[in-house]
Motif scaffolding. Structure first.
Motif, PDB file in Angstrom:
ATOM      1  N   PHE A  31       0.832  -1.206   0.000  1.00  0.00           N
ATOM      2  CA  PHE A  31       0.000   0.000   0.000  1.00  0.00           C
ATOM      3  C   PHE A  31       0.868   1.257   0.000  1.00  0.00           C
ATOM      4  CE2 PHE A  31      -1.999   3.401   2.418  1.00  0.00           C
ATOM      5  CZ  PHE A  31      -3.138   3.621   1.661  1.00  0.00           C
ATOM      6  N   THR A  87       2.793   1.694  -3.212  1.00  0.00           N
ATOM      7  CA  THR A  87       1.901   2.070  -4.310  1.00  0.00           C
ATOM      8  C   THR A  87       1.573   3.562  -4.241  1.00  0.00           C
ATOM      9  OG1 THR A  87       0.995  -0.148  -4.380  1.00  0.00           O
ATOM     10  CG2 THR A  87      -0.347   1.594  -5.365  1.00  0.00           C
ATOM     11  N   GLN A  88       1.340   4.040  -3.032  1.00  0.00           N
ATOM     12  CA  GLN A  88       1.069   5.465  -2.831  1.00  0.00           C
ATOM     13  C   GLN A  88       2.262   6.316  -3.261  1.00  0.00           C
ATOM     14  OE1 GLN A  88       0.372   6.354   1.302  1.00  0.00           O
ATOM     15  NE2 GLN A  88      -1.664   7.135   0.873  1.00  0.00           N
ATOM     16  N   ALA A 144      -6.578  -8.633   1.100  1.00  0.00           N
ATOM     17  CA  ALA A 144      -6.458  -7.168   1.092  1.00  0.00           C
ATOM     18  C   ALA A 144      -5.636  -6.699  -0.110  1.00  0.00           C
ATOM     19  CB  ALA A 144      -5.819  -6.696   2.399  1.00  0.00           C
ATOM     20  N   LEU A 145      -4.575  -7.433  -0.409  1.00  0.00           N
ATOM     21  CA  LEU A 145      -3.697  -7.066  -1.535  1.00  0.00           C
ATOM     22  C   LEU A 145      -4.464  -7.097  -2.867  1.00  0.00           C
ATOM     23  CD1 LEU A 145      -0.657  -6.405  -2.000  1.00  0.00           C
ATOM     24  CD2 LEU A 145      -0.296  -8.846  -2.435  1.00  0.00           C
ATOM     25  N   GLN A 146      -5.360  -8.057  -2.999  1.00  0.00           N
ATOM     26  CA  GLN A 146      -6.151  -8.143  -4.234  1.00  0.00           C
ATOM     27  C   GLN A 146      -7.002  -6.883  -4.427  1.00  0.00           C
ATOM     28  OE1 GLN A 146      -8.488 -11.661  -4.753  1.00  0.00           O
ATOM     29  NE2 GLN A 146      -6.708 -13.008  -4.847  1.00  0.00           N
ATOM     30  N   MET A 147      -7.600  -6.403  -3.329  1.00  0.00           N
ATOM     31  CA  MET A 147      -8.434  -5.202  -3.456  1.00  0.00           C
ATOM     32  C   MET A 147      -7.574  -3.963  -3.683  1.00  0.00           C
ATOM     33  SD  MET A 147     -11.371  -6.308  -3.736  1.00  0.00           S
ATOM     34  CE  MET A 147     -12.006  -4.676  -4.069  1.00  0.00           C
ATOM     35  N   LEU A 148      -6.373  -3.936  -3.095  1.00  0.00           N
ATOM     36  CA  LEU A 148      -5.457  -2.819  -3.379  1.00  0.00           C
ATOM     37  C   LEU A 148      -5.165  -2.760  -4.877  1.00  0.00           C
ATOM     38  CD1 LEU A 148      -3.522  -0.528  -2.543  1.00  0.00           C
ATOM     39  CD2 LEU A 148      -1.779  -2.275  -2.147  1.00  0.00           C
ATOM     40  N   LYS A 182      -7.009  -3.703  -7.352  1.00  0.00           N
ATOM     41  CA  LYS A 182      -8.142  -3.199  -8.132  1.00  0.00           C
ATOM     42  C   LYS A 182      -8.358  -1.696  -7.922  1.00  0.00           C
ATOM     43  CE  LYS A 182     -10.631  -7.613  -7.999  1.00  0.00           C
ATOM     44  NZ  LYS A 182     -11.942  -8.236  -7.715  1.00  0.00           N
ATOM     45  N   GLU A 183      -8.205  -1.256  -6.660  1.00  0.00           N
ATOM     46  CA  GLU A 183      -8.377   0.179  -6.384  1.00  0.00           C
ATOM     47  C   GLU A 183      -7.295   1.004  -7.090  1.00  0.00           C
ATOM     48  OE1 GLU A 183     -10.739   1.784  -4.797  1.00  0.00           O
ATOM     49  OE2 GLU A 183     -11.747   0.273  -3.570  1.00  0.00           O
ATOM     50  N   ALA A 184      -6.054   0.553  -6.943  1.00  0.00           N
ATOM     51  CA  ALA A 184      -4.933   1.302  -7.517  1.00  0.00           C
ATOM     52  C   ALA A 184      -5.008   1.313  -9.041  1.00  0.00           C
ATOM     53  CB  ALA A 184      -3.603   0.716  -7.037  1.00  0.00           C
ATOM     54  N   LEU A 216      -7.600   1.599 -10.805  1.00  0.00           N
ATOM     55  CA  LEU A 216      -8.496   2.687 -11.188  1.00  0.00           C
ATOM     56  C   LEU A 216      -7.830   4.050 -11.006  1.00  0.00           C
ATOM     57  CD1 LEU A 216     -11.933   1.716  -9.573  1.00  0.00           C
ATOM     58  CD2 LEU A 216     -11.442   1.895 -12.009  1.00  0.00           C
ATOM     59  N   GLU A 217      -7.385   4.287  -9.761  1.00  0.00           N
ATOM     60  CA  GLU A 217      -6.874   5.630  -9.448  1.00  0.00           C
ATOM     61  C   GLU A 217      -5.600   5.947 -10.227  1.00  0.00           C
ATOM     62  OE1 GLU A 217      -7.015   7.646  -5.862  1.00  0.00           O
ATOM     63  OE2 GLU A 217      -8.381   6.254  -4.861  1.00  0.00           O
ATOM     64  N   LEU A 218      -4.676   4.989 -10.245  1.00  0.00           N
ATOM     65  CA  LEU A 218      -3.407   5.231 -10.941  1.00  0.00           C
ATOM     66  C   LEU A 218      -3.546   5.019 -12.442  1.00  0.00           C
ATOM     67  CD1 LEU A 218      -0.877   3.611  -8.433  1.00  0.00           C
ATOM     68  CD2 LEU A 218      -1.467   6.025  -8.708  1.00  0.00           C
ATOM     69  N   ARG A 261      -5.704   6.176 -14.356  1.00  0.00           N
ATOM     70  CA  ARG A 261      -6.007   7.465 -15.001  1.00  0.00           C
ATOM     71  C   ARG A 261      -4.765   8.327 -15.144  1.00  0.00           C
ATOM     72  NH1 ARG A 261     -10.137   7.373 -10.721  1.00  0.00           N
ATOM     73  NH2 ARG A 261     -11.810   6.115 -11.560  1.00  0.00           N
TER      74      ARG A 261
END
Lengths: 259, 265
Positions: A120, A123-124, A162-166, A168-170, A172-174, A176
Motif C-alpha cells: 500500500f 503504491t502510494q 487485502a492485496l487483491q483489493m489494493l 483493483k483500487e490502484a 483505477l486511481e493510478l 487514469r
C-alpha cells in the motif's frame, strides 16, 4: 538520469524476488534491490554483487518499507540517482502459521503490515512519482490464498485478500495517471506442502499431482510473468489478478490425477 | 398430506450485534428481535442512538441490552463477550458489523488512517470471533455472520483501505469457516451494496459532486439498481436471520450479495 527502465523489487531476498531480479537484468533494467532488515540483507547483497559482476546496474536498499517516510526516503534516493522509477515489484511474502481462534492480534497485524501495508505504502509513494512521469507499472506477487483458505496460516490469507483489493483500487486511481497495477496469484511451488501443511485442509496433499500437468511452478514462472506484465506487450492489462498455478485450484477429482 | 409449515424462528437465541446503534447494525438487531432473539447491542460511542435501537428491539417484544466496547481493542471485546454471557446467559449469534469508512482515496490516506481502518474493520472482526469462539464451542453450536461488502469484489474508487479491509474479511470468513466447522460454528458473509443508513464517520461518500448533478446523472444513478431502489437495513437483517437459523446449518464460508443486482450492471 538514465534512459533505461528502473525497477524496485520490494524483497529481493526471496526466491520470487531473486528470479525476477535476474530476469529483469537480462532486459537491461536498472535494479533497486531491497532487502528488509535482518538476514535478508546479506542475501540481497550477494545477489547484487553477482549481478554487478555481470555488468548490471544495481542499487541495494535495506528498508522495512514500514511507514510513509521510510518509503518516501527510498523513493527519493532512487529518483536522485536515476531520475525515475518505472516498475515496482512487490515480492514481500511471509507466511506465519496460526489458527483463527488463537493467533494473537499483534501477530495478525504484523502479517498484514508485512505482506500488504508495504504494498500500500509503496503504491502510494511510487505511484505519485510514476504519475509525475506519466507512466509506470506495478506488479504484486500475491498468492492463490487471496481466494482459497489455507487452513493453517489465516493471517497470510487475510493479507492476500487485502492485496487483491489494493490492486483493483490502484488500477483505477493510478490507471487514469498512466500507471498499470496487476497481481500474480501464485500457486504451489516446491516445499509449499510443508509451508501450508494443514490439519483441516488436504489442499496440499499430493499437491504436485493436483496440477494437471503434474509439474509444480517455479520462481522462474513468476519472473516470466512479471517481465511480461511490466512490458508494453501487456499495455492493456490493468487491475488483473492472474492465477499462475498450472490449473491447481481447479482440481476436484482425485482419481483423475496424472501420476 | 399437508406439508409442515415451519417459520424461521430464533426464539431462545442470543445475538451480539456490533455497531448496532444505527444503520445496517440497527436494522439487523431489529430483525433478529422480531424473530424472537434477545439482542446485545454493541456500539463504541453512540450511546443515544444505541438506546433507540434497544427501544426498537423491545418494541419487537424481545429483550436486550447495550454493551459499549471498541471492537478494535481485544481486551474490551473480551470484557463485552463476558458481560453478554453474564447478562443474557449465552451467545448463539455474532454479527460482525462495526466498521468505519473515512472515504479517503489512495493518495489521501496516511499511515494512521490505514491502521485505524484495518484495526476496526478487519482486526475488529477477528477480535470478536476470537472472543466468542470459546462460548460457542461450549454450546457446540454457533452462527457468525460478517458484514462484508460488494467492495470485497468490486473496487470503490473512493476508499482504498476500506476495500482492502473487505478483501481481508473475505478471507477471514473462509478461513474461520473451515477451522470452526468442527465445533458446529458456521461463518458466512453478506455483501451489501448501497444501503440507506445514517451518517457515517468521515467524509460524505463522493458519489457525484453536487455541482455535477444533472438530469442525466440522476437518470444514470437510478439505472444502477435493477430493482429500482437502494437497499434498506431490514433487507440485510432478513439475510442475517436466515443465516442464523437452524435451516441454514449447511451453509458456511458463503457470501450472499445483497445489492439489488447493481453489481451486475
Amino acid at each position: 538520469m538514465t534512459n533505461r527502465r528502473v525497477a524496485l523489487i520490494s524483497d529481493a531476498s526471496q526466491a520470487f524476488g531473486i528470479a525476477t531480479a535476474k530476469r529483469l537484468a537480462q532486459e537491461g533494467v536498472t535494479l533497486v534491490l531491497n532487502g528488509p532488515p535482518g538476514p535478508s540483507e546479506q542475501v540481497v547483497a550477494n545477489l547484487a554483487q553477482t549481478l554487478q559482476d555481470e555488468g548490471h546496474e544495481v542499487l541495494v536498499a535495506t528498508s522495512d518499507l514500514g511507514d510513509t517516510e521510510t518509503v518516501a526516503s527510498l523513493c527519493n534516493d532512487v529518483v536522485t540517482r536515476y531520475g525515475r522509477i518505472d516498475l515496482y515489484v512487490h515480492t514481500h511474502n511471509r507466511i506465519d502459521r496460526g489458527a483463527v481462534a488463537s493467533l494473537p492480534h499483534v501477530l495478525v497485524r504484523d502479517a498484514l503490515n508485512f505482506n500488504a501495508k508495504t504494498a500500500f505504502l509503496c503504491t502510494q509513494v511510487l505511484g505519485r512519482q510514476m504519475a509525475k512521469q506519466g507512466a509506470g507499472c506495478m506488479v504484486y506477487v500475491g498468492s492463490i490464498h487471496g481466494e482459497k483458505p489455507t487452513g493453517c496460516a489465516f493471517s497470510y490469507a487475510l493479507a492476500q485478500g487485502a492485496l487483491q483489493m489494493l490492486c483493483k483500487e490502484a488500477a483505477l486511481e493510478l490507471g487514469r495517471l498512466g500507471v498499470r497495477v496487476n497481481l500474480i496469484a501464485m500457486g504451489p511451488v516446491e516445499g509449499d506442502d510443508q509451508q501450508f501443511y494443514s490439519d483441516i485442509s488436504d489442499l496440499y496433499l499430493d499437491y504436485q499431482y493436483k496440477v494437471p500437468s503434474a509439474t509444480l511452478g517455479t520462481a522462474d514462472d513468476v519472473a516470466e510473468a512479471v517481465a511480461w506484465m511490466a512490458s508494453d506487450a501487456a499495455k492493456y492489462l490493468n487491475g488483473a489478478i492472474i492465477r499462475l498455478d498450472g490449473g491447481f485450484l481447479l482440481h476436484y477429482m482425485d482419481h483423475k490425477m496424472k501420476r | 398430506m399437508k406439508a409442515e409449515v415451519k417459520d424461521v424462528s430464533l426464539r431462545g437465541k442470543v445475538a451480539l450485534v456490533t455497531g448496532a446503534a444505527a444503520g445496517i447494525g440497527r436494522g439487523v438487531a431489529i430483525e433478529l428481535a422480531r424473530q424472537g432473539a434477545r439482542v446485545a447491542i454493541n456500539d463504541v460511542d453512540r450511546a443515544d442512538a444505541a438506546h433507540i435501537t434497544l427501544q426498537m428491539v423491545r418494541e419487537a417484544s424481545a429483550d436486550g441490552g447495550i454493551i459499549q466496547a471498541d471492537v478494535a481493542q481485544p481486551e474490551q471485546v473480551q470484557a463485552m463477550v463476558e458481560e453478554v454471557v453474564r447478562r443474557l446467559g449465552r451467545i448463539d449469534i455474532l454479527v460482525n458489523n462495526a466498521a468505519i469508512q473515512p472515504n479517503l482515496g489512495l493518495m489521501d490516506y496516511d499511515d494512521a488512517w490505514f491502521d485505524h481502518v484495518m484495526s476496526v474493520n478487519l482486526l475488529g472482526y477477528l477480535n470478536c470471533i476470537q472472543a466468542v469462539v470459546p462460548v460457542m464451542k461450549g454450546q457446540r453450536q454457533g452462527r457468525i455472520v460478517c458484514m462484508s461488502s460488494v467492495h470485497a469484489k468490486r473496487p470503490t474508487d473512493f476508499d482504498t483501505v476500506y476495500a482492502m479491509s473487505k478483501g481481508g474479511i473475505k478471507m477471514l470468513v473462509r478461513e474461520s469457516a473451515i477451522e470452526l466447522a468442527q465445533y458446529g460454528i458456521t461463518v458466512n458473509m453478506i455483501e451489501p451494496g448501497a444501503v440507506q443508513v445514517g451518517r457515517k464517520i468521515g467524509n460524505p461518500r463522493p458519489i457525484v459532486p453536487p455541482d455535477r448533478v444533472t438530469e442525466e446523472s440522476r437518470r444514470r444513478g437510478a439505472r444502477k439498481f435493477p430493482l429500482g431502489r437502494v437497499g434498506v437495513p431490514s433487507d440485510i437483517g432478513h439475510i442475517v436471520c436466515f443465516l442464523a437459523s437452524d435451516e441454514a446449518e449447511f451453509i458456511t464460508g458463503a457470501a450472499i450479495r445483497a445489492d439489488g443486482g447493481s453489481m451486475l450492471l
